[in-house]
Write a protein that holds these residues in place. Sequence first.
Motif, PDB file in Angstrom:
ATOM      1  N   VAL A 151      13.099  34.625  12.610  1.00  0.00           N
ATOM      2  CA  VAL A 151      11.987  33.691  12.733  1.00  0.00           C
ATOM      3  C   VAL A 151      11.301  33.909  14.078  1.00  0.00           C
ATOM      4  N   ASN A 152       9.990  33.975  14.065  1.00  0.00           N
ATOM      5  CA  ASN A 152       9.222  34.184  15.283  1.00  0.00           C
ATOM      6  C   ASN A 152       9.516  33.075  16.293  1.00  0.00           C
ATOM      7  N   GLY A 153       9.916  33.455  17.499  1.00  0.00           N
ATOM      8  CA  GLY A 153      10.188  32.491  18.559  1.00  0.00           C
ATOM      9  C   GLY A 153      11.630  32.019  18.640  1.00  0.00           C
ATOM     10  N   VAL A 154      12.462  32.448  17.696  1.00  0.00           N
ATOM     11  CA  VAL A 154      13.877  32.057  17.719  1.00  0.00           C
ATOM     12  C   VAL A 154      14.707  33.264  18.126  1.00  0.00           C
ATOM     13  N   GLY A 155      15.308  33.160  19.313  1.00  0.00           N
ATOM     14  CA  GLY A 155      16.175  34.228  19.790  1.00  0.00           C
ATOM     15  C   GLY A 155      17.626  33.904  19.491  1.00  0.00           C
ATOM     16  N   PRO A 156      18.538  34.795  19.882  1.00  0.00           N
ATOM     17  CA  PRO A 156      19.955  34.590  19.613  1.00  0.00           C
ATOM     18  C   PRO A 156      20.529  33.302  20.203  1.00  0.00           C
ATOM     19  N   LYS A 157      20.130  32.954  21.425  1.00  0.00           N
ATOM     20  CA  LYS A 157      20.652  31.737  22.054  1.00  0.00           C
ATOM     21  C   LYS A 157      20.199  30.485  21.304  1.00  0.00           C
ATOM     22  N   MET A 158      18.931  30.460  20.916  1.00  0.00           N
ATOM     23  CA  MET A 158      18.425  29.315  20.173  1.00  0.00           C
ATOM     24  C   MET A 158      19.098  29.241  18.800  1.00  0.00           C
TER      25      MET A 158
ATOM     26  N   LYS B 134      27.312  33.836  10.087  1.00  0.00           N
ATOM     27  CA  LYS B 134      26.703  35.087  10.549  1.00  0.00           C
ATOM     28  C   LYS B 134      25.404  35.353   9.789  1.00  0.00           C
ATOM     29  N   THR B 135      25.412  35.115   8.495  1.00  0.00           N
ATOM     30  CA  THR B 135      24.224  35.325   7.669  1.00  0.00           C
ATOM     31  C   THR B 135      23.092  34.397   8.093  1.00  0.00           C
ATOM     32  N   LEU B 136      23.402  33.127   8.318  1.00  0.00           N
ATOM     33  CA  LEU B 136      22.388  32.168   8.762  1.00  0.00           C
ATOM     34  C   LEU B 136      21.863  32.542  10.151  1.00  0.00           C
ATOM     35  N   PHE B 137      22.748  32.973  11.044  1.00  0.00           N
ATOM     36  CA  PHE B 137      22.352  33.411  12.380  1.00  0.00           C
ATOM     37  C   PHE B 137      21.334  34.546  12.283  1.00  0.00           C
ATOM     38  N   ARG B 138      21.628  35.538  11.454  1.00  0.00           N
ATOM     39  CA  ARG B 138      20.722  36.679  11.301  1.00  0.00           C
ATOM     40  C   ARG B 138      19.379  36.261  10.681  1.00  0.00           C
ATOM     41  N   THR B 139      19.412  35.289   9.802  1.00  0.00           N
ATOM     42  CA  THR B 139      18.169  34.774   9.222  1.00  0.00           C
ATOM     43  C   THR B 139      17.352  34.051  10.281  1.00  0.00           C
ATOM     44  N   LEU B 140      18.018  33.243  11.097  1.00  0.00           N
ATOM     45  CA  LEU B 140      17.320  32.479  12.135  1.00  0.00           C
ATOM     46  C   LEU B 140      16.649  33.379  13.165  1.00  0.00           C
ATOM     47  N   ILE B 141      17.316  34.453  13.584  1.00  0.00           N
ATOM     48  CA  ILE B 141      16.722  35.290  14.642  1.00  0.00           C
ATOM     49  C   ILE B 141      15.535  36.117  14.130  1.00  0.00           C
TER      50      ILE B 141
END
Length: 94
Positions: A78-85, A69-76
């Motif tokens: 990032v500019n251009g990275v949405g939840p699906k990506m 969950k923490t990594l997911f929130r960090t990834l989203i």
Amino acid sequence: MIGRISGILLDKTPPLALIDCNGVGYECEVPMSTFYLLPQVGDKVTLLTHFVVREDAQQLFGFIELKDKTLFRTLIKVNGVGPKMALGILSSVD
């Protein structure tokens, strides 16, 4: 915000888990790392969640482990990275 969901696993088909919480079925999109750890259909399950509200959709993403969950929130963030990506990235790294 919905931070955690607990109930009976009704169905699991990648990337979705359907969880019954007192008569309401919640569809959670999960990374494959979580999908493989899900219990059998009919068993109790608890997922940490991230709730996304957009103009055209409401999505619930679920994770068994806090690190995912923490990594997911960090990834989203990032500019251009949405939840699906972000979900796809998580599924490919674990």
